[in-house]
Every structure is written in structure tokens, then in C-alpha cells.
Design an enzyme around this catalytic site. Structure first.
Site, PDB file in Angstrom:
ATOM      1  N   LYS A   1     -15.740  -1.377   3.565  1.00 13.59           N
ATOM      2  CA  LYS A   1     -15.114  -1.735   2.284  1.00 13.59           C
ATOM      3  C   LYS A   1     -16.204  -2.316   1.402  1.00 13.59           C
ATOM      4  O   LYS A   1     -16.782  -3.359   1.726  1.00 13.59           O
ATOM      5  CB  LYS A   1     -14.033  -2.793   2.503  1.00 13.59           C
ATOM      6  CG  LYS A   1     -12.820  -2.342   3.323  1.00 13.59           C
ATOM      7  CD  LYS A   1     -12.017  -3.571   3.751  1.00 13.59           C
ATOM      8  CE  LYS A   1     -10.622  -3.211   4.226  1.00 13.59           C
ATOM      9  NZ  LYS A   1      -9.962  -4.385   4.863  1.00 13.59           N
TER      10      LYS A   1
ATOM     11  N   GLU B   1       0.823  -1.215   0.000  1.00 15.03           N
ATOM     12  CA  GLU B   1       0.000   0.000   0.000  1.00 15.03           C
ATOM     13  C   GLU B   1       0.857   1.266   0.000  1.00 15.03           C
ATOM     14  O   GLU B   1       0.354   2.348   0.276  1.00 15.03           O
ATOM     15  CB  GLU B   1      -0.955  -0.002   1.203  1.00 15.03           C
ATOM     16  CG  GLU B   1      -1.973  -1.121   1.133  1.00 15.03           C
ATOM     17  CD  GLU B   1      -3.075  -1.002   2.168  1.00 15.03           C
ATOM     18  OE1 GLU B   1      -3.084  -0.032   2.957  1.00 15.03           O
ATOM     19  OE2 GLU B   1      -3.936  -1.896   2.190  1.00 15.03           O
TER      20      GLU B   1
HETATM   21  P1  PGA Z   1      -6.569  -5.967   2.717  1.00 16.33           P
HETATM   22  O1  PGA Z   1      -6.179  -5.220   4.052  1.00 16.33           O
HETATM   23  O2  PGA Z   1      -7.129  -5.017   1.758  1.00 16.33           O
HETATM   24  O3  PGA Z   1      -5.279  -6.591   2.267  1.00 16.33           O
HETATM   25  O4  PGA Z   1      -7.545  -7.051   3.116  1.00 16.33           O
HETATM   26  C1  PGA Z   1      -6.619  -3.952   4.397  1.00 16.33           C
HETATM   27  C2  PGA Z   1      -7.004  -3.889   5.857  1.00 16.33           C
HETATM   28  O5  PGA Z   1      -6.822  -4.881   6.603  1.00 16.33           O
HETATM   29  O6  PGA Z   1      -7.515  -2.880   6.304  1.00 16.33           O
HETATM   30 ZN    ZN Z   2      -7.785  -4.023   8.456  1.00 20.61          ZN
END
Ligand code: PGA
Ligand code: ZN
Length: 433
Positions: free
Chosen positions: A338, A206
Site C-alpha cells: 500500500k 469497501e
Molecule cells: P484499511 O484496511 O485500508 O482500512 O487499513 C485494508 C486492509 O486491512 O487490507
Molecule cells: Zn489487511
């Protein structure tokens, strides 16, 4: 019957920030408007989140999405043909019914989320509105407080540290633009410190600096030093936020810290994290215990929830019912949102609203596998989330989203209200008391 209807729905394979295949859905309306939605992809996933449909096998590491594309073309496109693009809830309900599984595993969460987002984009474009305004209506909006990664560990850096995200927040900044400027100084200072120590090894998934540390605590000490070197006071202009992502190293109340070669039980991990909360200016902690450890989360939130935001990510998987349950259980005081964890826009929005009703902090979040799609910047504003988590301050799949918020803040001019600390669950409670 509305005048505008869905004329065409197609899907194509495009590529995400890890160079893996992903699904882009493209919708054309009868008025000629086009909307596109792209599925992001997680690496540290909750067991109850929507499942991406991947082809498996040896080709492209098994990550190809031909089957998910086929879901869109063969099953979803006929279902949506002629439908009202402004009926997001109805379309998402139809996607859920067509899939028929609790985790979208038949059609693929990557297929449903790309289509659901494409519908949303097309509807906004047809009205000639920016997405955030289409969602928020005419009322006032706030610009979210950003949560920005400085070091990336866990599943995003070959498990180099147990803790996944070492992040910063600038809650006292006057604006989003100022929060980004403060963060930029800290990100640069952290890179300089790593270079001085001969530990600069590029960045993690990231965009946070690769965490070449001998302990999790060394990462925290370095983060504090970076804040100071940048000319700020830790805990004043800049606070720390962690994503422990504990489901990655714990189950059944036992936690295995790989970097420090230690196994901790629930109480041991609680002591470990509570010590950090005393020693470091921590404002927010995500998934401090594993998704199956409600007791660990409850005790931890009881201990620190009055002053620290405790976020459920893998624990809540953007699910409104789980948010409501967590509120009754006092397990956390904030929810990460998400869209692809839920699999449709409407379900993600419901989880965000359930969080707000519970007095939770609400944080719209990217995934570790991202693209140039900036939809989440708009969702955070349009859904009044208060906070936005996108990853680090590098790599354009991240910067595109931060930059989009800058544009919206500028467009709002004098009407732009920066959320700052307002979105924090404990502040809200204190204000209400
Ligand atoms: P991921 O992690 O997108 O790799 O699942 C992001 C998070 O845990 O916030
Ligand atoms: Zn997380």
C-alpha cells in the site's frame, strides 16, 4: 540536467469514499504536462505505517487536512521546484529527508504520498505513456489475479464480524475479464442469499455486503453457498481469501473475538484458523495474527505456508526492511503493498521488490478510504505484483480500478498474460523444486 523540470506544485482538498477530506497534489511540468496524486486512507492501520496529518478538533470529525495541504504548499513545493520529474527516487529521498521522522508524521504521509504519486503521473504523462508502461518499460507484463471482497467486516462494518474481509479469488480463470465475470456471479448470488434471509442491509466501507451474521463461520458458510449458487465449485473455479486483520482484536498474544464473545490465546486462534483451513477452500490469509505476534505468524506459516498464502499487511506496513526480516524469520510468505503505508512511491516499490526477491507473493492493495484514482491498477501491472486487492465488486471507487485493468488487458491483446496462480508463493516454490 534534463530538459523537463517541475514548474509548479499545488495541493487541494478533495473528498474520499467515506466523505472525508483528503489531499490531492497537482504538479505541472515545464513542458505543460500535469500529474495528480491523491492520498487514500486506511481504517485498520498498522502502528508502524506512515501517519496521515489531520487537523483534529471538532470540524469535519477532526479529519480535515489543511495542515497537510500547508505542508505541500509551504515546504514541499519550494523543495521540488525545478527538479527532474523522472528522478522519482531522488525526489522521494528528498521528501523523506525533509520530513525527518520515521512515519512521515511531520509533513504528513497523506501529503508525501499525494506528491510522490503526482510526480509519477506527471513523468508518465510527459513521456506520453500509460503509467503501467512507464513503470514496466518495454518488457512483458502480467495482468494480476484479483482478490475481491464479498462480505466486509471488522473496522469496515462497525465490527459486525471479527474477520475483516471475506474475499474470493478465481485463480483458474483464463483472463482478468473472466475472473471478474465469475466474481460478479458470486457477488450477486451472495446478495440474493442475504435478501432471502431478510439480512440484506446494504454494503460495508469497501462495498462488500454488510455482514449480518451470528458468527464468523456463518459468513464463511454463506460464502461457500454463494459460490455454489453461482454455479461454481468451491476450491475449483473459486477459492476463498480472508483478511483477518488480527491486530484489530489482538495484542500480546491474546485475541478477543467480539462476535462470539470469546477470548483466545495464540494457540487457540491458531486452532480456530487451522480448522477453517481444513474445512473451507482457503487460498490466502492476511494478518492471521496481530502485528506484534511474530511467533503466532511463524507457527501458522510453518503449518499452512506450503499451500496457503500468508500475507503480512499491518505486520509489514509496506516496508522493505520488515519484508526482509519476515523472510529471514519465515513469518509470512507474502506482502501487501500500500503506497500510503510507506508514504512514497519509491519506498512502496522497494517493499514490493524485497517481497519478490524473497519469493513472496506480492499484492498491491487499495485502502478502505479510496477515490476515483486508479493508480494502483497501474502499479500492480507495472511492478509485476501478480495480485491486486481493491475491495469489493460495488462502489465506483472500487470498480474504477477493476475497470482500468480490463482496459489494459484489452489494450495488450494477445500479449496479455493473466497471472492466475503464478503469483502464489507456494506454487513458485513447488515449481522451483
Ligand atoms: P484499511 O484496511 O485500508 O482500512 O487499513 C485494508 C486492509 O486491512 O487490507
Ligand atoms: Zn489487511
Amino acid at each position: 540536467m534534463t530538459e523537463v523540470s517541475i514548474r509548479k506544485l499545488g495541493a487541494r482538498r478533495i473528498w474520499d469514499s467515506r466523505g472525508r477530506p483528503t489531499v490531492e497534489a497537482e504538479i505541472e511540468l515545464s513542458d505543460g504536462t500535469v500529474g495528480r496524486g491523491i492520498a487514500p486512507a486506511g481504517a485498520s492501520r498498522g502502528t508502524r505505517e506512515a501517519v496521515d496529518r489531520r487537523d483534529g478538533g471538532a470540524r469535519l470529525g477532526g479529519f480535515d487536512v489543511q495542515d497537510a495541504l500547508a505542508s505541500v504548499r509551504a515546504e514541499i513545493a519550494p523543495l521540488l521546484a525545478g527538479r527532474d520529474p523522472f528522478d522519482q527516487a531522488g525526489i522521494d529521498a528528498a521528501l523523506i529527508a525533509l520530513d525527518g521522522t520515521p512515519t512521515k508524521q511531520r509533513l504528513g504521509g497523506n501529503a508525501t504520498v499525494a506528491v510522490s504519486l503526482a510526480v509519477l503521473h506527471a513523468a508518465a504523462a510527459s513521456r506520453g505513456l500509460p503509467l503501467w508502461r512507464h513503470l514496466a518499460g518495454e518488457g512483458p507484463v502480467t495482468i494480476p489475479l484479483p482478490e475481491i471482497q464479498i462480505f466486509g467486516g471488522g473496522a469496515h462494518a462497525g465490527r459486525r464480524t471479527d474477520i475483516q474481509d471475506f474475499m474470493v479469488m478465481a485463480p483458474k480463470a483464463a483472463s482478468f475479464a473472466e475472473a471478474l465475470e465469475i466474481t460478479a456471479e458470486v457477488y450477486l448470488a451472495a446478495g440474493r442469499i442475504m435478501a432471502e434471509r431478510g439480512l440484506l442491509q446494504g454494503v460495508a466501507d469497501e462495498g462488500g455486503w454488510w455482514p449480518a451474521f451470528i458468527s464468523n463461520e456463518e459468513a464463511l458458510d454463506t460464502l461457500v453457498l454463494a459460490i455454489e449458487r453461482a454455479g461454481f465449485t468451491p476450491g475449483e473455479e473459486m477459492a476463498i481469501s480472508l483478511d483477518v486483520a488480527a491486530s484489530e482484536f489482538g495484542r500480546g498474544g491474546r485475541y478477543c473475538l467480539g462476535l462470539e464473545k470469546r477470548e483466545l490465546d495464540r494457540d487457540g486462534l491458531a486452532d480456530y484458523l487451522l480448522r477453517w483451513c481444513e474445512r473451507y477452500p482457503i487460498l490466502s490469509i492476511e494478518d492471521p495474527f496481530a502485528e506484534d505476534d511474530t511467533i503466532g505468524l511463524q507457527r501458522f506459516t510453518a503449518a499452512v505456508g506450503g499451500r496457503i498464502q500468508v500475507i503480512g499487511d499491518d505486520f509489514l506496513v509496506t516496508n522493505a526492511s520488515l519484508v526482509e526480516q519476515a523472510s529471514r524469520d519465515h513469518a509470512v510468505n507474502a506482502v501487501l503493498v500500500k503506497v500510503n503505508q510507506a508514504g512514497t512511491v519509491s519506498e512502496a516499490r522497494a517493499a514490493c521488490e524485497a517481497g519478490r526477491r524473497a519469493g513472496f507473493g506480492t499484492i498491491v492493495s487499495a485502502r478502505s478510504g479510496e477515490t476515483e484514482d486508479v493508480a494502483i491498477a497501474h502499479l500492480a501491472i507495472g511492478w509485476h505484483a501478480g495480485q491486486l486487492k481493491v475491495g469489493s465488486f460495488a462502489r465506483s471507487e472500487r470498480m474504477a480500478k477493476w475497470n482500468e485493468v480490463l482496459r489494459i488487458e484489452e489494450a495488450l491483446g494477445a500479449q496479455a498474460r493473466f497471472a492466475g496462480l503464478e503469483g502464489m508463493p507456494f506454487k513458485r516454490r513447488a515449481a522451483a523444486a
